[in-house]
Design a protein around this motif. Structure first.
Motif, PDB file in Angstrom:
ATOM      1  N   SER A  41      -9.056  12.672  -5.019  1.00 37.07           N
ATOM      2  CA  SER A  41      -8.184  11.303  -5.223  1.00 37.07           C
ATOM      3  C   SER A  41      -8.910  10.351  -4.872  1.00 37.07           C
ATOM      4  O   SER A  41     -10.246  10.260  -3.759  1.00 37.07           O
ATOM      5  N   LEU A  42      -8.817   9.042  -5.085  1.00 38.27           N
ATOM      6  CA  LEU A  42      -9.446   8.067  -5.029  1.00 38.27           C
ATOM      7  C   LEU A  42      -8.481   6.455  -4.767  1.00 38.27           C
ATOM      8  O   LEU A  42      -7.604   6.405  -5.674  1.00 38.27           O
ATOM      9  N   VAL A  43      -8.912   5.620  -3.994  1.00 35.49           N
ATOM     10  CA  VAL A  43      -8.272   4.385  -4.028  1.00 35.49           C
ATOM     11  C   VAL A  43      -9.443   3.544  -4.703  1.00 35.49           C
ATOM     12  O   VAL A  43     -10.425   3.155  -4.101  1.00 35.49           O
ATOM     13  N   ALA A  44      -9.239   2.644  -5.664  1.00 32.18           N
ATOM     14  CA  ALA A  44     -10.052   1.737  -6.266  1.00 32.18           C
ATOM     15  C   ALA A  44      -9.753   0.206  -6.010  1.00 32.18           C
ATOM     16  O   ALA A  44      -8.740  -0.262  -6.786  1.00 32.18           O
ATOM     17  N   ALA A  45     -10.174  -0.673  -5.185  1.00 32.95           N
ATOM     18  CA  ALA A  45      -9.716  -1.802  -4.896  1.00 32.95           C
ATOM     19  C   ALA A  45     -10.817  -2.634  -5.311  1.00 32.95           C
ATOM     20  O   ALA A  45     -11.830  -2.890  -4.719  1.00 32.95           O
ATOM     21  N   VAL A  46     -10.517  -3.067  -6.572  1.00 32.20           N
ATOM     22  CA  VAL A  46     -11.336  -4.000  -7.284  1.00 32.20           C
ATOM     23  C   VAL A  46     -10.904  -5.089  -7.919  1.00 32.20           C
ATOM     24  O   VAL A  46      -9.550  -5.110  -8.214  1.00 32.20           O
ATOM     25  N   PRO A  47     -11.555  -6.199  -8.075  1.00 28.65           N
ATOM     26  CA  PRO A  47     -10.947  -7.486  -8.671  1.00 28.65           C
ATOM     27  C   PRO A  47     -10.170  -7.360 -10.202  1.00 28.65           C
ATOM     28  O   PRO A  47     -10.770  -6.278 -10.879  1.00 28.65           O
ATOM     29  N   THR A  48      -9.257  -8.101 -10.483  1.00 30.11           N
ATOM     30  CA  THR A  48      -8.705  -8.205 -11.777  1.00 30.11           C
ATOM     31  C   THR A  48      -9.730  -8.157 -13.051  1.00 30.11           C
ATOM     32  O   THR A  48     -10.771  -8.693 -12.795  1.00 30.11           O
ATOM     33  N   ALA A  49      -9.511  -7.027 -14.187  1.00 31.85           N
ATOM     34  CA  ALA A  49     -10.133  -7.277 -15.137  1.00 31.85           C
ATOM     35  C   ALA A  49     -11.585  -6.505 -14.904  1.00 31.85           C
ATOM     36  O   ALA A  49     -12.586  -6.860 -15.709  1.00 31.85           O
ATOM     37  N   ALA A 188      -6.039   3.992   1.535  1.00 28.48           N
ATOM     38  CA  ALA A 188      -6.928   5.259   1.108  1.00 28.48           C
ATOM     39  C   ALA A 188      -6.513   6.196   2.226  1.00 28.48           C
ATOM     40  O   ALA A 188      -6.532   7.555   1.984  1.00 28.48           O
ATOM     41  N   ASN A 189      -6.456   6.046   3.352  1.00 25.79           N
ATOM     42  CA  ASN A 189      -6.154   6.972   4.672  1.00 25.79           C
ATOM     43  C   ASN A 189      -4.935   7.382   4.305  1.00 25.79           C
ATOM     44  O   ASN A 189      -4.636   8.857   4.576  1.00 25.79           O
ATOM     45  N   TRP A 190      -4.080   6.882   4.133  1.00 25.24           N
ATOM     46  CA  TRP A 190      -2.611   7.232   3.720  1.00 25.24           C
ATOM     47  C   TRP A 190      -2.550   8.193   2.613  1.00 25.24           C
ATOM     48  O   TRP A 190      -1.995   9.356   2.758  1.00 25.24           O
ATOM     49  N   LEU A 191      -3.449   8.015   1.612  1.00 25.71           N
ATOM     50  CA  LEU A 191      -3.373   8.888   0.351  1.00 25.71           C
ATOM     51  C   LEU A 191      -4.441  10.064   0.504  1.00 25.71           C
ATOM     52  O   LEU A 191      -4.704  10.526  -0.514  1.00 25.71           O
ATOM     53  N   ASP A 192      -5.012  10.092   1.773  1.00 28.42           N
ATOM     54  CA  ASP A 192      -6.193  10.947   1.916  1.00 28.42           C
ATOM     55  C   ASP A 192      -7.209  10.931   0.626  1.00 28.42           C
ATOM     56  O   ASP A 192      -7.681  12.117  -0.052  1.00 28.42           O
ATOM     57  N   ALA A 193      -7.775   9.773   0.489  1.00 25.76           N
ATOM     58  CA  ALA A 193      -8.492   9.336  -0.754  1.00 25.76           C
ATOM     59  C   ALA A 193      -9.957   8.808  -0.455  1.00 25.76           C
ATOM     60  O   ALA A 193      -9.931   8.119   0.667  1.00 25.76           O
ATOM     61  N   GLU A 194     -10.856   8.808  -1.421  1.00 25.25           N
ATOM     62  CA  GLU A 194     -11.936   8.150  -1.112  1.00 25.25           C
ATOM     63  C   GLU A 194     -11.640   6.729  -1.365  1.00 25.25           C
ATOM     64  O   GLU A 194     -10.658   6.445  -2.324  1.00 25.25           O
ATOM     65  N   LEU A 195     -12.382   5.602  -0.802  1.00 28.03           N
ATOM     66  CA  LEU A 195     -12.396   4.541  -1.131  1.00 28.03           C
ATOM     67  C   LEU A 195     -13.327   3.936  -1.815  1.00 28.03           C
ATOM     68  O   LEU A 195     -14.794   4.032  -1.702  1.00 28.03           O
ATOM     69  N   TYR A 461       4.216   3.472   5.779  1.00 24.12           N
ATOM     70  CA  TYR A 461       4.832   2.845   6.807  1.00 24.12           C
ATOM     71  C   TYR A 461       4.327   3.742   8.406  1.00 24.12           C
ATOM     72  O   TYR A 461       3.959   3.002   9.083  1.00 24.12           O
ATOM     73  N   ALA A 462       4.386   4.905   8.049  1.00 22.65           N
ATOM     74  CA  ALA A 462       4.180   5.742   9.367  1.00 22.65           C
ATOM     75  C   ALA A 462       2.668   5.610   9.473  1.00 22.65           C
ATOM     76  O   ALA A 462       2.303   5.641  10.712  1.00 22.65           O
ATOM     77  N   THR A 463       1.752   5.494   8.366  1.00 24.94           N
ATOM     78  CA  THR A 463       0.359   5.566   8.758  1.00 24.94           C
ATOM     79  C   THR A 463      -0.066   4.085   9.412  1.00 24.94           C
ATOM     80  O   THR A 463      -0.815   3.959  10.464  1.00 24.94           O
ATOM     81  N   GLN A 464       0.930   3.101   9.125  1.00 22.81           N
ATOM     82  CA  GLN A 464       0.615   1.713   9.641  1.00 22.81           C
ATOM     83  C   GLN A 464       1.304   1.274  11.080  1.00 22.81           C
ATOM     84  O   GLN A 464       0.856   0.381  11.615  1.00 22.81           O
ATOM     85  N   THR A 465       2.348   1.852  11.277  1.00 26.40           N
ATOM     86  CA  THR A 465       3.038   1.312  12.281  1.00 26.40           C
ATOM     87  C   THR A 465       2.501   1.719  13.756  1.00 26.40           C
ATOM     88  O   THR A 465       1.953   2.732  13.826  1.00 26.40           O
ATOM     89  N   ASP A 466       2.914   1.011  14.768  1.00 28.40           N
ATOM     90  CA  ASP A 466       2.532   1.440  15.987  1.00 28.40           C
ATOM     91  C   ASP A 466       3.814   1.340  17.014  1.00 28.40           C
ATOM     92  O   ASP A 466       3.671   1.725  18.102  1.00 28.40           O
TER      93      ASP A 466
END
Ligand code: ADP
Length: 802
Positions: A41-49, A188-195, A461-466
């Motif tokens: 699993s992976l989260v890819a946060a990169v610019p448009t295009a 990434a944390n929520w989805l148990d994924a590499e970033l 939501y659950a990952t983020q909330t305090d």
């Protein structure tokens, strides 16, 4: 090199190289290193295009190669077909692709045979609710533009859908593609994924602000573009880009403005700049495209767009018909259209880069905010990211406009130097939880309150909330609402509370209705039966109106519906193509009128309402009294100011639908209600979907008689075809449509049966001599010999029609 990648179907690497992908971009290489072709699993946060799509393709193709199945979730329906077309090139390598459209109630069984399935998050949610058999077989899911979990209207659906998919398939590879946001690590944390996070872009992007005589760019460079005091900056900047040749070509521009009307007027004005810079050849080709645009529909919008396109300029917004949008996008990519003025919808996803992006408006009117509100950094960055076409432009430039020195400083601070905001889950709001709690229980993801809360623990939501208690508190409010309205049964045994969906609850979940819409419709439909003693309305408790104490996503009725784009997944053709009228129409029972039913569906939170403009209040108040007997349910009193105003806004929508079903011209409707043709289609499709749902509900609830069911069906068909009652049979014949049906009727051909018997010359006359059309129509009507060879149109028929 792509061809050295292992685990892909044979020939894919070579095919990519022949497309010009000779090397992976750095973020793509990082994704491969992080295991994206090995099922990780992976989260890819990169610019448009920056090539996010290829990351997704590598993941899906490797999943398919190892015997699995992939799902690609898009945020907009328009993107679903675009992505499908893109992925279809893998067909040559044995990978099949399907896109899920059609009604919400279907379970898309045929998709079981496809390797890659493309759908919107709403559609996936609905497929899960309807028990699509192949959901369990998925091994890879891609979520495109995952940062939209932040969106109050659509985000919760994406969030819950991903949680469900991951719960069903424990080893599911989740690949989430995101714009650069402030907190990709949380996703990434929520989805148990590499970033994989990167600012890398395939082509240099400079962002700057124009003020006075020059653009100041973030890299310290400056470009002189003199503009006189008080003169409009945009045309000068568009001209400057066009007059700067690179590779023997001037640069195109994309101008972002804050409203449709502004997009249209900007396109008109900028046509003066582009029109004087066209070659003869370009002029000819643009004229041909303009003709195609006029052919799509016979409306002012169509005409205005064509006029601008002839001169190399265009506008683009969500009110355009999809055929218009496609023509504009293609001609812009082909460099024929030199400048597109757009609302920000274009920035989200559609791949239409330009050398120069001009962000003319950085504030937009916001009703809840009560004035002009600055756009999010993320939005502005996405617009800017559209600058620079890899392989075509040497660089991309994004320019914000300032009219004074202070604004210039503010824009640098606010947008140029700033990082995008963090995304925040909007799940803990009643409207979102109302629908998702019911669906979660109805489709078996939870059978008790505890189980429900632990399911919700898998959300962002659950990952983020305090504030742990908050989600539980809103959930409890929603459970009360669902129980009171008979959608859920609760059974308390000791400390555990079990939850089961009632029959109606199941139906509502499968129909994809907001439970509040269902309650409203059931309430209204019951009024059609023998009125029971207390009127039958008191038992329906409406919560949600007091959502103002919620931190996010406060409850507003008018803005709450899902976006029109996705609310009803029909083929969007608007014409009667492919559908057959089923049987003869019966008469409505007195009392239940189309307007009453249109109003009923228009006042549900699933219908995106029209706003009242000045003067509307008087007009619709009058109409309300005139047609009082037709409304199902109580009319609020004029003294309940907000409720009454809301009710009148629904009446305006209902009236638009009534006009549509009475064959009023699209153009006149557009003018009368101040909307575009795309909006009319959106409303019509939503109404069709809701009336279909109302018909199912009417058949399921007690106290509603068969006549009402028939009346609902008929009102729905009139919306589907946009015709009066007497044309329903004719309009149901494929290729006929509302206008031709009327002309045939006026020539004396009143039914499908008439079409089979009529003089061919009369048919041809009514169809204005169009032989191919006439043949197709006769064929669809079941005529043995539809050929028009040698038939001459009966001119009296066409005379009668005009
Ligand atoms: P994103 O989804 O990140 O907005 P896209 O996936 O649409 O960006 O990619 C933009 C363009 O770059 C596409 O036309 C694509 O074909 C091209 N592209 C992607 N990866 C490569 C590569 N490694 N080499 C060359 N071109 C590429």
């Amino acid at each position: 090199q792509p061809s050295s990648l292992s685990g892909l179907p044979a020939g894919v690497g070579e095919a990519l190289e022949s497309e010009g992908v000779t090397e992976l971009y750095p973020p793509q290489q990082a994704a491969v290193d992080a295991g994206v072709v090995d099922g990780d699993s992976l989260v890819a946060a990169v610019p448009t295009a920056s090539g996010k799509t290829l990351i997704a393709e590598l993941a899906m193709l490797s999943a398919v190669e190892s015997g699995g199945k992939a799902l690609y979730i898009v945020p907009l329906r328009a993107l679903a077909s675009e992505k499908k077309a893109e992925f279809e090139r893998w067909d040559d390598h044995g990978v099949t692709v399907g896109v899920s459209t059609g009604n919400y109630e279907s379970d898309g069984e045929w998709l079981a045979s496809r390797d890659i399935i493309v759908a919107t998050s709403e559609k996936v949610d609905s497929l899960i609710r309807n028990g699509a058999p192949w959901i369990d077989d998925l091994t890879c899911v891609v979520s495109d533009e995952v940062h939209l979990v932040d969106d109050a209207h659509r985000g919760p659906t994406l969030e819950v859908t991903l949680a469900k998919l991951r719960k069903v398939n424990s080893g599911l590879q989740t690949v989430a593609l995101s714009a650069t946001v402030g907190n990709a690590d949380v996703i990434a944390n929520w989805l148990d994924a590499e970033l994989v996070e990167s600012d890398w872009r395939p082509i240099d992007l400079r962002i700057g602000v124009h003020y006075g005589n020059a653009i100041d760019f973030d890299d310290g460079s400056k470009r002189e573009v003199p503009v006189d005091r008080g003169e409009d900056q945009t045309p000068r900047l568009v001209a400057d880009a066009l007059d700067t040749e690179e590779d023997g070509q001037g640069g195109s521009s994309l101008v972002f403005v804050n409203s449709r009307r502004n997009a249209e007027s900007a396109a008109r004005r900028l046509a003066d700049v582009t029109g004087s810079r066209l070659t003869d050849d370009e002029r000819d080709r643009l004229r041909a495209i303009a003709e195609e645009i006029r052919g799509v529909s016979d409306t002012d919008t169509s005409e205005d767009l064509a006029d601008a396109v002839e001169r190399g300029s265009a506008f683009h917004h969500a009110g355009l018909a999809s055929e218009h949008r496609a023509l504009v996008e293609d001609a812009f990519r082909d460099r024929l259209i030199k400048c597109v003025s757009a609302t920000p919808t274009l920035a989200a996803g559609v791949n239409t880069p330009a050398r120069r992006v001009i962000v003319r408006d950085w504030r937009r009117y916001d009703g809840e905010f009560g004035g002009m509100k600055p756009l999010d950094v993320l939005e502005i960055h996405q617009m800017c990211g559209r600058a620079g076409r890899p392989g075509l432009d040497p660089y991309g430039e994004a320019v914000l406009l300032a009219s004074d020195a202070d604004t210039k400083d503010e824009l640098f601070e606010r947008y140029v130097w700033a990082e995008a905001e963090p995304v925040r889950s909007k799940l803990a709001a009643e409207p979102a939880l109302r629908t998702h709690v019911l669906a979660t229980v109805a489709s078996g993801f939870a059978s008790a309150r505890d189980g429900l809360l632990s399911f919700l623990d898998n959300t962002l939501y659950a990952t983020q909330t305090d504030d742990e208690g908050r989600l539980a508190a809103v959930t409890d409010t929603v459970l009360d609402y669902l129980a009171v309205n008979d959608f859920l049964d609760r059974d308390r045994e000791g400390s555990t509370e079990s939850l089961t969906a009632t029959g109606i609850g199941h139906t509502v979940s499968r129909l994809y209705l907001d439970p509040m819409s269902a309650a409203e419709m059931i309430d209204g439909l019951r009024c059609t039966g023998e009125a029971d003693e207390d009127g039958g309305t008191d038992e329906f408790v409406r919560t949600g109106g007091d959502g103002d104490d919620l931190e996010f996503g406060t409850y507003t009725r008018a803005g709450e519906g899902r976006s029109n784009e996705d609310v009803s997944d029909g083929d969007g053709s608007g014409e009667a193509a492919g559908r057959e009228a089923d049987g003869d129409a019966a008469l409505s029972p007195p009392g239940v009128t189309p307007l009453g039913l249109y109003h009923l569906v228009s006042r549900t939170p699933d219908m995106y309402e029209l706003y009242l403009k000045s003067g509307d209040r008087e007009e619709y108040t009058e109409l309300c009294y005139e047609r009082e007997g037709e409304f199902l349910g109580d009319v609020p009193s004029e003294y309940e100011d907000v409720r009454f105003e809301d009710w009148l806004a629904s009446l305006k929508t209902a009236r638009l639908l009534e006009d549509w079903a009475s064959e009023v011209d699209e153009d006149r409707i557009a003018e009368q209600y101040g909307v575009g043709p795309g909006d009319i289609r959106g409303k019509v499709e939503t109404a069709e979907w809701l009336l279909r749902a109302a018909e199912t509900l009417a058949g399921d609830i007690e106290g509603v008689d068969g006549d009402t069911v028939v009346a609902v069906r008929e009102a729905r068909k009139r919306i589907e075809y946009g015709v009066r009652e007497e044309l329903l049979d004719l309009a149901g014949v494929r290729n006929v449509g509302r206008k031709r049906a009327r002309r045939l009727y006026e020539a004396g051909i009143e039914s499908r049966a008439d079409l089979r018997e009529a003089e061919k010359s009369v048919v041809l006359g009514a169809l204005r001599g169009r032989e191919r059309t006439a043949e197709r129509i006769l064929e669809h009507a079941g005529r043995e010999d539809p050929s028009m060879d040698g038939v001459r149109p009966d001119s009296s028929a066409s005379a009668a029609a005009t």
